[in-house]
Design a protein around this motif. Structure first.
Motif, PDB file in Angstrom:
ATOM      1  N   ASP A 404       0.813  -1.367  -0.510  1.00  0.00           N
ATOM      2  CA  ASP A 404       0.076  -0.430  -0.024  1.00  0.00           C
ATOM      3  C   ASP A 404       0.796   1.036  -0.357  1.00  0.00           C
ATOM      4  OD1 ASP A 404      -2.676  -0.427  -0.054  1.00  0.00           O
ATOM      5  OD2 ASP A 404      -3.262   1.168   1.618  1.00  0.00           O
ATOM      6  N   ALA A 405       1.939   1.381   1.010  1.00  0.00           N
ATOM      7  CA  ALA A 405       2.647   2.492   1.249  1.00  0.00           C
ATOM      8  C   ALA A 405       3.660   3.127  -0.254  1.00  0.00           C
ATOM      9  CB  ALA A 405       3.622   2.266   1.744  1.00  0.00           C
ATOM     10  N   VAL A 406       3.885   1.586  -1.086  1.00  0.00           N
ATOM     11  CA  VAL A 406       5.422   2.215  -2.091  1.00  0.00           C
ATOM     12  C   VAL A 406       4.483   2.228  -3.223  1.00  0.00           C
ATOM     13  CG1 VAL A 406       6.818   0.675  -1.086  1.00  0.00           C
ATOM     14  CG2 VAL A 406       5.339  -0.355  -3.234  1.00  0.00           C
ATOM     15  N   ARG A 407       2.526   1.693  -3.591  1.00  0.00           N
ATOM     16  CA  ARG A 407       2.328   1.908  -4.550  1.00  0.00           C
ATOM     17  C   ARG A 407       1.858   3.433  -5.219  1.00  0.00           C
ATOM     18  NH1 ARG A 407      -3.140  -0.792  -3.046  1.00  0.00           N
ATOM     19  NH2 ARG A 407      -1.471  -2.557  -3.413  1.00  0.00           N
ATOM     20  N   ALA A 408       1.022   4.655  -4.084  1.00  0.00           N
ATOM     21  CA  ALA A 408       2.113   5.837  -4.946  1.00  0.00           C
ATOM     22  C   ALA A 408       2.760   6.462  -5.501  1.00  0.00           C
ATOM     23  CB  ALA A 408       1.443   6.621  -3.094  1.00  0.00           C
ATOM     24  N   LYS A 409       3.775   5.698  -4.914  1.00  0.00           N
ATOM     25  CA  LYS A 409       4.984   5.715  -6.464  1.00  0.00           C
ATOM     26  C   LYS A 409       4.586   4.504  -7.417  1.00  0.00           C
ATOM     27  CE  LYS A 409       7.954   7.991  -3.052  1.00  0.00           C
ATOM     28  NZ  LYS A 409       9.325   8.658  -2.593  1.00  0.00           N
ATOM     29  N   GLY A 410       4.137   4.299  -7.417  1.00  0.00           N
ATOM     30  CA  GLY A 410       4.004   3.770  -9.062  1.00  0.00           C
ATOM     31  C   GLY A 410       4.981   1.951  -8.575  1.00  0.00           C
ATOM     32  N   LEU A 411       5.289   1.740  -7.381  1.00  0.00           N
ATOM     33  CA  LEU A 411       6.540   0.623  -7.351  1.00  0.00           C
ATOM     34  C   LEU A 411       5.670  -0.418  -6.413  1.00  0.00           C
ATOM     35  CD1 LEU A 411       9.336   2.431  -4.738  1.00  0.00           C
ATOM     36  CD2 LEU A 411       8.544   2.103  -7.336  1.00  0.00           C
ATOM     37  N   THR A 412       6.031  -1.718  -6.881  1.00  0.00           N
ATOM     38  CA  THR A 412       5.653  -2.965  -6.136  1.00  0.00           C
ATOM     39  C   THR A 412       6.307  -3.682  -5.614  1.00  0.00           C
ATOM     40  OG1 THR A 412       5.770  -3.936  -8.807  1.00  0.00           O
ATOM     41  CG2 THR A 412       4.400  -3.482  -8.677  1.00  0.00           C
ATOM     42  N   VAL A 413       6.327  -4.485  -5.203  1.00  0.00           N
ATOM     43  CA  VAL A 413       6.613  -6.048  -3.842  1.00  0.00           C
ATOM     44  C   VAL A 413       7.621  -6.439  -4.881  1.00  0.00           C
ATOM     45  CG1 VAL A 413       6.972  -6.294  -1.439  1.00  0.00           C
ATOM     46  CG2 VAL A 413       5.756  -4.448  -2.377  1.00  0.00           C
ATOM     47  N   ASP A 414       8.286  -7.035  -4.765  1.00  0.00           N
ATOM     48  CA  ASP A 414       8.909  -8.295  -5.050  1.00  0.00           C
ATOM     49  C   ASP A 414       7.970  -9.279  -4.196  1.00  0.00           C
ATOM     50  OD1 ASP A 414       9.618 -10.835  -5.567  1.00  0.00           O
ATOM     51  OD2 ASP A 414      12.226 -10.420  -5.403  1.00  0.00           O
ATOM     52  N   VAL A 415       6.793 -10.406  -4.106  1.00  0.00           N
ATOM     53  CA  VAL A 415       6.415 -10.498  -3.017  1.00  0.00           C
ATOM     54  C   VAL A 415       6.281 -12.245  -3.017  1.00  0.00           C
ATOM     55  CG1 VAL A 415       4.059 -11.977  -2.296  1.00  0.00           C
ATOM     56  CG2 VAL A 415       4.266  -9.494  -2.917  1.00  0.00           C
ATOM     57  N   ASP A 416       7.501 -12.904  -4.015  1.00  0.00           N
ATOM     58  CA  ASP A 416       7.732 -14.692  -4.207  1.00  0.00           C
ATOM     59  C   ASP A 416       8.333 -13.994  -3.419  1.00  0.00           C
ATOM     60  OD1 ASP A 416       6.381 -14.420  -6.363  1.00  0.00           O
ATOM     61  OD2 ASP A 416       7.333 -14.195  -7.847  1.00  0.00           O
ATOM     62  N   THR A 417       9.642 -13.238  -3.021  1.00  0.00           N
ATOM     63  CA  THR A 417      10.858 -13.757  -2.186  1.00  0.00           C
ATOM     64  C   THR A 417       9.968 -13.342  -0.997  1.00  0.00           C
ATOM     65  OG1 THR A 417      12.775 -12.928  -4.053  1.00  0.00           O
ATOM     66  CG2 THR A 417      13.304 -12.163  -1.633  1.00  0.00           C
ATOM     67  N   TYR A 418       9.893 -12.317  -0.906  1.00  0.00           N
ATOM     68  CA  TYR A 418       9.234 -12.329   0.704  1.00  0.00           C
ATOM     69  C   TYR A 418       8.634 -13.533   0.943  1.00  0.00           C
ATOM     70  CZ  TYR A 418       5.442 -11.285   4.046  1.00  0.00           C
ATOM     71  OH  TYR A 418       4.957 -10.793   5.046  1.00  0.00           O
ATOM     72  N   ASN A 419       7.917 -13.897  -0.047  1.00  0.00           N
ATOM     73  CA  ASN A 419       7.212 -15.502   0.865  1.00  0.00           C
ATOM     74  C   ASN A 419       8.080 -16.566   0.633  1.00  0.00           C
ATOM     75  OD1 ASN A 419       4.630 -14.062   0.827  1.00  0.00           O
ATOM     76  ND2 ASN A 419       4.307 -15.356  -1.487  1.00  0.00           N
ATOM     77  N   ILE A 420       9.261 -16.556   0.116  1.00  0.00           N
ATOM     78  CA  ILE A 420       9.956 -17.361   0.115  1.00  0.00           C
ATOM     79  C   ILE A 420      10.666 -17.205   1.802  1.00  0.00           C
ATOM     80  CG2 ILE A 420      12.642 -18.288  -0.295  1.00  0.00           C
ATOM     81  CD1 ILE A 420      11.109 -17.908  -3.242  1.00  0.00           C
TER      82      ILE A 420
END
Ligand code: SER
Length: 879
Positions: A404-420
């Motif tokens: 949510d916090a990075v969305r405003a800057k047009g960024l995404t999160v590397d959720v795959d690595t996060y999940n690992i």
């Protein structure tokens, strides 16, 4: 419209009329069950009754069980707030038959209760049965008159219930309620079953098997019944709402949260209010059952639940911690039925407040870390999964908050690595989770208890007693005899040995068998009512049936008694001095000392400790007789006794009163306790706290000694004081003043020494070295100073700067084998020379990395002081 509290009562009353024992909910922390993290169903407290390992005086029971489904096989955490029916905490209404009635009566009771007592329209109900359960199918037709079109046969786990990977299990039949065609969805078994129109309200399990760790299923001794109905779901039906969060209880909690935040429960804020209401319940009930937030096991699940709610409070814009302010509304709603909630209210409030305060501190720091990580990223970039994980792990940020916090800057999160990373962490967590222990031979102990009955504890009045060996266990197996050298566990029909419990260590001592002797190394309770002695056979032999003389180690028991009674006095004193939020979190009393853990926000001051110590000693000096009474737990709590959260009490409890209240009439301390205690407070003789420290967030520990150990402790301290007095040649009373004077003198001497060194460095050296030299028309003072560290160089450089007038000062200080460099350039020359460059050249010549500073002043350091001259030469070379 019936309230939630009335709906619960109607259920329990119905089954009480059908000869069911109304049994209180068990703790959310399963007792003696290493396989479960939390009580996740009504049947958990009856697990051993189903398998036949334990018997009870009744074969039918009914409960309203506290359940937490967060972590473990049944985990609803992620859905809470976003679906109509998921909760981390809920109440499960159930009726149970232990080899008494089976399918027909179970279905009949369920049907009668919901259609008659609850008055639910039969036309809105349907049932599912396990795919091949023809018997249940026919019973629904016969008993309820359901048409075949409203009985669905379902294969798979939906209609086969199991508690966990092991334990009782069986096929089930479920009752569904049709909320009406204004809601999308179809009956179970149809392609539209995932819709929300048909809602399961009651699950009747036909318990038939005991699932083994290897996956095989053994038949239970007798077919049994375990049913579970979600109280919140049936309340939604009876209150004419579709969403559980619209029932009376949740309305009250959400109203409280709306009032405290000033934010209406609508739009984007609605899920936040719902999560807060749900998580408030699970947090408060877990705390009342003795769980405290921590970073492992149950405590970690509690922490996650609390922080999830706290994030939502933050999202709602709450400026101050919110959760603890909502606790009173919860206690008012649910404390009527769950007394433990009322008793723990102060602890709940305090724990919530502390956790939210500390989370708010990391919340701010987490946001800075996030800003930093996001700093250089451009729209379209991906924020590393490791950052998201760190935010989660260290700062308690759920990943969706980060997204949510990075969305405003047009960024995404590397959720795959996060999940690992999360998965790896979960695996670490699972490994750390050891359960409540007691795996070994639990069934063996229940079998022994059934064969020989409960052990009789006679140790309140006796230290020796005669008994007979009733059972012996060697290496986890029952045996008939043992010989010298064997380490066995022995049960006698009666014993003066106190089994470890309530924080008091098990007794030790000796036993004389008919044809042998043994040392009793420890005593524990097993299968609830067996007292088991760990015996090393030292002489001869022993067999089942042998007459035996048991002798408790009297000295150890005496000091253990004093330490245990002192722990009660400390508990009372802590509450007087610190406040009623203090609740016991753990305790250990043995012959050496007492250790008492309790909830409190910060370290105790010396003054608080002194007051506690003095209060306890005042009560000891009263020398009042201790009074023990036997009563029901309810009566005891009503009489004001302190009961421990999460502790399981029997039908009759011992209530111990110690000392006289310091103000007004009454007792000083009243607690439920099965331990052994002094006869009069004066028996404790003396009490001394030896340490106080924090052991977890919000939990403190005091350790103390009594009697002879306290006297020894004080003697040792007095000995230290006397020896100091001898060395200073003053009376003990003047030692403190002497030490203060010595410290002041040392400070003064250090200052003088520093000044002397400086004076020597600036003025000393003599001859040519004392004045500036001149290189290419620039005046330079270059010195190597022995025994001077980096921080003393700066004032020296100032002195030299004055001396040089216009020029450069380069100093290398040598201390402890290392070198420090300072270069100063007077203001008129900074256009030509840069102190930072000169200092850097010196440092590099001495084998260091570099220096820092400005054009007029710079400092640096090198690891080796032997090249000091080379450093100065490097400066000269640049002039
Ligand atoms: N054990 C079953 C359940 O939890 C019925 O009580 O659904």
């Amino acid at each position: 419209m019936p309230s939630l509290n009335q709906i619960r009562q109607t259920f329990l009353d119905y089954f009480a009329r059908q000869d069911h024992e109304v049994v209180a909910s068990s703790s959310l922390v399963p007792q003696n069950d290493p396989t479960l993290m939390f009580t996740n169903a009504g049947m958990v407290q009856f697990k051993n009754v189903f398998t036949g390992a334990e018997t009870r005086p009744y074969t039918r029971a009914t409960t309203s069980q506290k359940v937490v489904r967060a972590g473990g096989k049944h985990n609803d955490l992620d859905n809470v707030g976003y679906t109509a029916r998921h909760h981390t905490f809920f109440e499960m209404l159930g009726n149970f038959s232990f080899g008494d009635y089976f399918k027909a009566e179970a279905i009949e009771h369920a049907w009668n209760l919901i259609t008659r007592d609850y008055g639910i329209d039969a036309n809105r109900l349907m049932a599912t049965v396990y795919i091949d359960d023809d018997e249940a199918f026919e019973l629904w037709k016969k008993i309820a008159g359901l048409p075949e079109s409203r009985i669905a046969r379902i294969a798979g786990s939906d209609n086969f219930w199991s508690m966990g990977d092991t334990g009782p299990c069986g096929p089930c039949t479920e009752i569904f309620y049709d909320h009406g065609d204004h809601i999308w969805g179809g009956p179970p078994g149809t392609p539209e079953e995932d819709g929300d129109r048909f809602v399961e309200i009651w699950n009747l399990v036909f318990m038939q098997f005991d699932q083994q760790p290897d996956g095989t299923r053994l038949n239970l001794p007798k077919p049994s019944i375990d049913t579970g109905m979600g109280l919140e779901r049936v309340a939604a039906v009876l209150q004419g709402v579709h969403n559980n969060y619209d029932i009376d209880l949740f309305k009250t909690l959400i109203d409280a949260s709306v009032e405290a935040t000033g934010v209406a429960a609508e739009g984007d804020s609605l899920p936040s209010h719902r999560v807060i209401a749900d998580h408030l319940r699970s947090s408060a009930f877990l705390i009342a059952d003795g769980v405290t937030p921590s970073n492992a096991g149950r405590g970690y699940v509690l922490r996650r639940i609390m922080r999830r709610a706290m994030r939502h409070a933050y999202l709602l814009g709450a400026k101050e911690p919110l959760m603890h302010r909502l606790a009173p509304a919860l206690v008012a709603e649910m404390g009527g039925h769950y007394d433990e909630l009322k008793r723990a209210e102060a602890t709940i409030v305090e724990t919530l407040r502390q956790e939210e305060e500390s989370f708010r501190r990391t919340l701010g720091r987490g946001i800075s870390l996030l800003d930093e990580a996001v700093g250089d990223l451009k729209s379209g970039d991906v924020l590393g999964g490791d950052v998201a994980f760190k935010l989660h792990d260290t700062y308690g940020f759920p990943v969706d908050l980060t997204q949510d916090a990075v969305r405003a800057k047009g960024l995404t999160v590397d959720v795959d690595t996060y999940n690992i990373l999360m998965k790896e962490q979960k695996e670490r967590g699972r490994k750390n989770w050891g359960g409540s222990g007691e795996t070994a031979a639990a069934t063996e102990w229940f079998a022994i208890k059934d064969a020989v009955g409960a052990s009789d504890f006679v140790g309140y009045d006796h230290l020796s007693a005669q008994g007979h060996v009733q059972a012996m266990v060697l290496d986890g197996q029952s045996v008939e005899s043992a010989v010298a050298g064997d380490l066995i566990q022995v049960v006698f029909e009666k014993t003066p040995f106190y089994p470890e419990g309530g924080g008091q260590a098990g007794d030790t001592g000796t036993v004389d068998f008919l044809h042998g002797k043994g040392d009793i190394l420890d005593t524990k309770r097993q299968a609830g009512e067996l007292i088991v002695h760990l015996v090393e056979v030292t002489q001869g032999r022993v067999k089942v049936g042998d007459k035996s003389e048991l002798h408790v180690d009297a000295d150890k028991r005496k000091t253990t008694r004093s330490n245990h009674s002192a722990a009660h006095l400390v508990h009372a004193a802590l509450r007087h001095v610190l406040g009623p939020h203090v609740s016991q979190q753990g305790q250990l009393v043995d012959a050496e000392r007492m250790r008492f853990d309790f909830s409190h926000g910060g370290p105790l001051t010396a003054e608080e400790l002194a007051r506690i110590e003095s209060e306890v000693n005042t009560v000891i000096l009263q020398n009042a007789a201790a009074a023990t009474r036997l009563m029901t737990p309810q009566a005891a709590i009503e009489a004001g006794a302190i009961a421990l959260f999460g502790e399981k009490y029997g039908d009759e409890v011992r209530v111990l009163a110690l000392g006289q209240a310091l103000e007004g009439p009454g007792d000083y301390s009243v607690e439920l306790c099965g331990g052994t205690h002094v006869a009069r407070t004066g028996d404790i003789a003396l009490f001394k706290i030896v340490s106080e420290a924090g052991i977890a967030s919000g939990v403190r520990r005091v350790e103390a000694v009594t009697g002879e150990a306290a006297r020894q402790f004080l003697l040792e301290q007095a000995g230290v004081a006397r020896s100091l007095a001898d060395q200073f040649k003053v009376p003990v009373s003047q030692v403190e003043a002497r030490v203060e004077a010595l410290i002041a003198e040392r400070k003064r001497l250090e200052k003088e020494l520093g000044e002397a060194k400086r004076a020597l460095a600036v003025g000393g050296g003599g001859g040519a070295a004392s004045g500036p030299e001149e290189i290419n028309g620039t005046r330079l003072i270059a010195r190597v100073l022995e025994g001077v560290g980096g921080k003393d160089l700066r004032p020296l450089a100032e002195d030299f700067r004055k001396q040089v007038g216009s020029g450069i000062v380069a100093l290398v200080g040598k201390l402890d084998g290392k070198a420090a460099v300072t270069v100063t350039v007077t203001a008129d020359l900074t256009g030509r020379y840069n102190a930072a460059e000169l200092a850097k050249a010196a440092v590099i010549a001495m084998g260091g990395q570099g220096a820092g500073g400005k054009a007029d002043f710079a400092q640096g350091g090198a690891p080796d002081d032997s090249k000091a001259d080379a450093g100065l030469e490097a400066v000269k070379a640049l002039i």
